[in-house]
Design a protein around this motif. Structure first.
Motif, PDB file in Angstrom:
ATOM      1  N   GLU A  22     -26.514 -11.445  34.456  1.00 48.16           N
ATOM      2  CA  GLU A  22     -25.529 -11.021  35.453  1.00 48.16           C
ATOM      3  C   GLU A  22     -24.160 -11.646  35.171  1.00 48.16           C
ATOM      4  OE1 GLU A  22     -24.568 -11.350  40.226  1.00 48.16           O
ATOM      5  OE2 GLU A  22     -26.549 -11.934  39.498  1.00 48.16           O
ATOM      6  N   ILE A  23     -24.137 -12.926  34.868  1.00 53.26           N
ATOM      7  CA  ILE A  23     -22.867 -13.601  34.585  1.00 53.26           C
ATOM      8  C   ILE A  23     -22.272 -13.091  33.276  1.00 53.26           C
ATOM      9  CG2 ILE A  23     -21.808 -15.821  34.027  1.00 53.26           C
ATOM     10  CD1 ILE A  23     -23.686 -17.079  36.082  1.00 53.26           C
ATOM     11  N   GLN A  24     -23.095 -12.890  32.265  1.00 56.05           N
ATOM     12  CA  GLN A  24     -22.610 -12.337  31.004  1.00 56.05           C
ATOM     13  C   GLN A  24     -21.998 -10.954  31.229  1.00 56.05           C
ATOM     14  OE1 GLN A  24     -25.678 -12.384  28.030  1.00 56.05           O
ATOM     15  NE2 GLN A  24     -25.837 -14.612  28.043  1.00 56.05           N
ATOM     16  N   SER A  25     -22.640 -10.157  32.065  1.00 57.14           N
ATOM     17  CA  SER A  25     -22.135  -8.821  32.369  1.00 57.14           C
ATOM     18  C   SER A  25     -20.786  -8.890  33.069  1.00 57.14           C
ATOM     19  CB  SER A  25     -23.140  -8.071  33.229  1.00 57.14           C
ATOM     20  OG  SER A  25     -22.640  -6.806  33.584  1.00 57.14           O
ATOM     21  N   ARG A  26     -20.654  -9.805  34.032  1.00 59.09           N
ATOM     22  CA  ARG A  26     -19.382  -9.962  34.746  1.00 59.09           C
ATOM     23  C   ARG A  26     -18.270 -10.380  33.787  1.00 59.09           C
ATOM     24  NH1 ARG A  26     -20.821 -13.154  40.348  1.00 59.09           N
ATOM     25  NH2 ARG A  26     -22.102 -11.510  41.272  1.00 59.09           N
ATOM     26  N   ILE A  27     -18.569 -11.319  32.907  1.00 61.76           N
ATOM     27  CA  ILE A  27     -17.584 -11.770  31.923  1.00 61.76           C
ATOM     28  C   ILE A  27     -17.189 -10.600  31.016  1.00 61.76           C
ATOM     29  CG2 ILE A  27     -17.213 -13.245  29.898  1.00 61.76           C
ATOM     30  CD1 ILE A  27     -18.984 -15.341  31.323  1.00 61.76           C
ATOM     31  N   GLY A  28     -18.164  -9.834  30.583  1.00 62.74           N
ATOM     32  CA  GLY A  28     -17.895  -8.671  29.731  1.00 62.74           C
ATOM     33  C   GLY A  28     -16.989  -7.661  30.405  1.00 62.74           C
ATOM     34  N   HIS A  29     -17.249  -7.374  31.682  1.00 60.81           N
ATOM     35  CA  HIS A  29     -16.411  -6.420  32.421  1.00 60.81           C
ATOM     36  C   HIS A  29     -14.978  -6.939  32.547  1.00 60.81           C
ATOM     37  CE1 HIS A  29     -19.430  -3.497  33.422  1.00 60.81           C
ATOM     38  NE2 HIS A  29     -20.227  -4.416  33.945  1.00 60.81           N
ATOM     39  N   GLN A  30     -14.831  -8.226  32.833  1.00 62.31           N
ATOM     40  CA  GLN A  30     -13.500  -8.812  32.972  1.00 62.31           C
ATOM     41  C   GLN A  30     -12.730  -8.753  31.642  1.00 62.31           C
ATOM     42  OE1 GLN A  30     -11.847 -10.111  35.595  1.00 62.31           O
ATOM     43  NE2 GLN A  30     -13.481  -9.630  37.036  1.00 62.31           N
ATOM     44  N   LEU A  31     -13.405  -9.080  30.553  1.00 54.64           N
ATOM     45  CA  LEU A  31     -12.751  -9.041  29.246  1.00 54.64           C
ATOM     46  C   LEU A  31     -12.351  -7.616  28.867  1.00 54.64           C
ATOM     47  CD1 LEU A  31     -14.927 -11.580  27.233  1.00 54.64           C
ATOM     48  CD2 LEU A  31     -12.531 -11.843  27.903  1.00 54.64           C
ATOM     49  N   ARG A  32     -13.248  -6.638  29.123  1.00 55.31           N
ATOM     50  CA  ARG A  32     -12.916  -5.252  28.817  1.00 55.31           C
ATOM     51  C   ARG A  32     -11.708  -4.778  29.616  1.00 55.31           C
ATOM     52  NH1 ARG A  32     -17.647  -5.123  29.405  1.00 55.31           N
ATOM     53  NH2 ARG A  32     -19.449  -4.377  28.408  1.00 55.31           N
ATOM     54  N   ALA A  33     -11.686  -5.124  30.896  1.00 51.79           N
ATOM     55  CA  ALA A  33     -10.560  -4.721  31.748  1.00 51.79           C
ATOM     56  C   ALA A  33      -9.253  -5.321  31.226  1.00 51.79           C
ATOM     57  CB  ALA A  33     -10.806  -5.159  33.187  1.00 51.79           C
ATOM     58  N   MET A  34      -9.293  -6.565  30.818  1.00 51.09           N
ATOM     59  CA  MET A  34      -8.090  -7.225  30.329  1.00 51.09           C
ATOM     60  C   MET A  34      -7.635  -6.628  29.001  1.00 51.09           C
ATOM     61  SD  MET A  34      -7.414 -11.288  29.750  1.00 51.09           S
ATOM     62  CE  MET A  34      -8.627 -11.467  28.458  1.00 51.09           C
ATOM     63  N   TYR A  35      -8.544  -6.429  28.060  1.00 53.17           N
ATOM     64  CA  TYR A  35      -8.162  -5.940  26.748  1.00 53.17           C
ATOM     65  C   TYR A  35      -7.888  -4.443  26.732  1.00 53.17           C
ATOM     66  CZ  TYR A  35      -8.860 -10.487  24.744  1.00 53.17           C
ATOM     67  OH  TYR A  35      -8.729 -11.823  24.444  1.00 53.17           O
ATOM     68  N   ASP A  36      -8.477  -3.666  27.637  1.00 51.94           N
ATOM     69  CA  ASP A  36      -8.155  -2.247  27.730  1.00 51.94           C
ATOM     70  C   ASP A  36      -6.687  -2.063  28.057  1.00 51.94           C
ATOM     71  OD1 ASP A  36     -10.659  -1.339  27.077  1.00 51.94           O
ATOM     72  OD2 ASP A  36     -11.271  -0.913  29.144  1.00 51.94           O
ATOM     73  N   ASP A  37      -6.162  -2.911  28.917  1.00 50.20           N
ATOM     74  CA  ASP A  37      -4.745  -2.855  29.270  1.00 50.20           C
ATOM     75  C   ASP A  37      -3.879  -3.134  28.041  1.00 50.20           C
ATOM     76  OD1 ASP A  37      -2.539  -2.641  31.082  1.00 50.20           O
ATOM     77  OD2 ASP A  37      -2.387  -4.828  31.055  1.00 50.20           O
ATOM     78  N   VAL A  38      -4.279  -4.088  27.231  1.00 47.69           N
ATOM     79  CA  VAL A  38      -3.535  -4.427  26.019  1.00 47.69           C
ATOM     80  C   VAL A  38      -3.577  -3.264  25.031  1.00 47.69           C
ATOM     81  CG1 VAL A  38      -3.458  -5.959  24.003  1.00 47.69           C
ATOM     82  CG2 VAL A  38      -3.894  -6.898  26.277  1.00 47.69           C
ATOM     83  N   VAL A  39      -4.728  -2.635  24.875  1.00 48.56           N
ATOM     84  CA  VAL A  39      -4.879  -1.519  23.941  1.00 48.56           C
ATOM     85  C   VAL A  39      -4.016  -0.337  24.380  1.00 48.56           C
ATOM     86  CG1 VAL A  39      -6.517   0.201  23.066  1.00 48.56           C
ATOM     87  CG2 VAL A  39      -7.156  -2.210  23.141  1.00 48.56           C
ATOM     88  N   ARG A  40      -3.956  -0.089  25.682  1.00 46.51           N
ATOM     89  CA  ARG A  40      -3.156   1.033  26.198  1.00 46.51           C
ATOM     90  C   ARG A  40      -1.663   0.843  25.948  1.00 46.51           C
ATOM     91  NH1 ARG A  40      -5.037   0.391  31.424  1.00 46.51           N
ATOM     92  NH2 ARG A  40      -7.246   0.320  31.108  1.00 46.51           N
TER      93      ARG A  40
END
Length: 72
Positions: A22-40
Protein backbone atom coordinates in the motif's frame (compact mmCIF):
# COMPACT_ATOMS: atom_id res chain seq x y z
CA UNK A 1 8.36 13.76 8.25
CA UNK A 2 8.03 11.90 11.55
CA UNK A 3 4.49 10.89 10.58
CA UNK A 4 5.75 9.21 7.41
CA UNK A 5 8.46 7.32 9.31
CA UNK A 6 6.11 6.21 12.06
CA UNK A 7 3.45 5.18 9.53
CA UNK A 8 6.02 3.27 7.49
CA UNK A 9 7.38 1.44 10.51
CA UNK A 10 3.86 0.46 11.62
CA UNK A 11 2.85 -0.69 8.13
CA UNK A 12 6.00 -2.53 7.11
CA UNK A 13 6.14 -6.28 7.08
CA UNK A 14 7.73 -7.52 10.32
CA UNK A 15 11.22 -8.89 9.89
CA UNK A 16 11.72 -7.64 6.33
CA UNK A 17 12.43 -3.96 6.98
CA UNK A 18 10.61 -2.87 3.80
CA UNK A 19 7.47 -0.97 2.95
CA UNK A 20 4.21 -2.76 2.40
CA UNK A 21 2.44 -2.76 -0.97
CA UNK A 22 0.00 0.00 0.00
CA UNK A 23 2.77 2.45 0.89
CA UNK A 24 4.78 1.53 -2.21
CA UNK A 25 1.66 2.14 -4.30
CA UNK A 26 1.09 5.56 -2.71
CA UNK A 27 4.71 6.54 -3.34
CA UNK A 28 4.41 5.37 -6.95
CA UNK A 29 1.26 7.43 -7.53
CA UNK A 30 2.88 10.53 -6.04
CA UNK A 31 6.02 10.14 -8.17
CA UNK A 32 3.98 9.58 -11.35
CA UNK A 33 1.87 12.66 -10.66
CA UNK A 34 4.98 14.77 -10.10
CA UNK A 35 6.91 13.53 -13.14
CA UNK A 36 3.89 13.56 -15.47
CA UNK A 37 3.75 17.31 -14.94
CA UNK A 38 7.44 17.60 -15.85
CA UNK A 39 6.97 15.48 -19.00
CA UNK A 40 4.01 17.62 -20.12
CA UNK A 41 6.20 20.73 -20.01
CA UNK A 42 8.18 19.51 -23.01
CA UNK A 43 11.66 20.44 -24.13
CA UNK A 44 12.54 24.16 -24.33
CA UNK A 45 13.24 25.41 -27.87
CA UNK A 46 16.85 26.28 -27.06
CA UNK A 47 17.52 22.69 -25.92
CA UNK A 48 15.82 21.26 -29.01
CA UNK A 49 17.98 23.54 -31.22
CA UNK A 50 21.13 22.44 -29.40
CA UNK A 51 20.23 18.76 -29.83
CA UNK A 52 19.62 19.32 -33.56
CA UNK A 53 23.02 21.03 -33.89
CA UNK A 54 24.75 18.18 -32.05
CA UNK A 55 23.04 15.57 -34.25
CA UNK A 56 23.85 17.40 -37.51
CA UNK A 57 26.80 15.97 -39.42
CA UNK A 58 29.91 18.11 -39.27
CA UNK A 59 31.75 18.68 -42.55
CA UNK A 60 29.16 16.94 -44.72
CA UNK A 61 28.08 13.32 -45.17
CA UNK A 62 30.64 10.58 -44.71
CA UNK A 63 33.07 12.86 -42.90
CA UNK A 64 36.16 11.69 -41.08
CA UNK A 65 35.16 10.41 -37.60
CA UNK A 66 38.35 11.91 -36.16
CA UNK A 67 37.07 15.37 -37.16
CA UNK A 68 33.78 14.58 -35.43
CA UNK A 69 35.34 14.18 -31.96
CA UNK A 70 34.93 10.40 -32.10
CA UNK A 71 31.15 10.52 -32.56
CA UNK A 72 29.64 8.09 -35.02
Amino acid sequence: MKDVKSQASKSSVPGKGGLNAEIQSRIGHQLRAMYDDVVRQGVPDRFADLIRKLDAPQGGAGGDPAKNNGRE
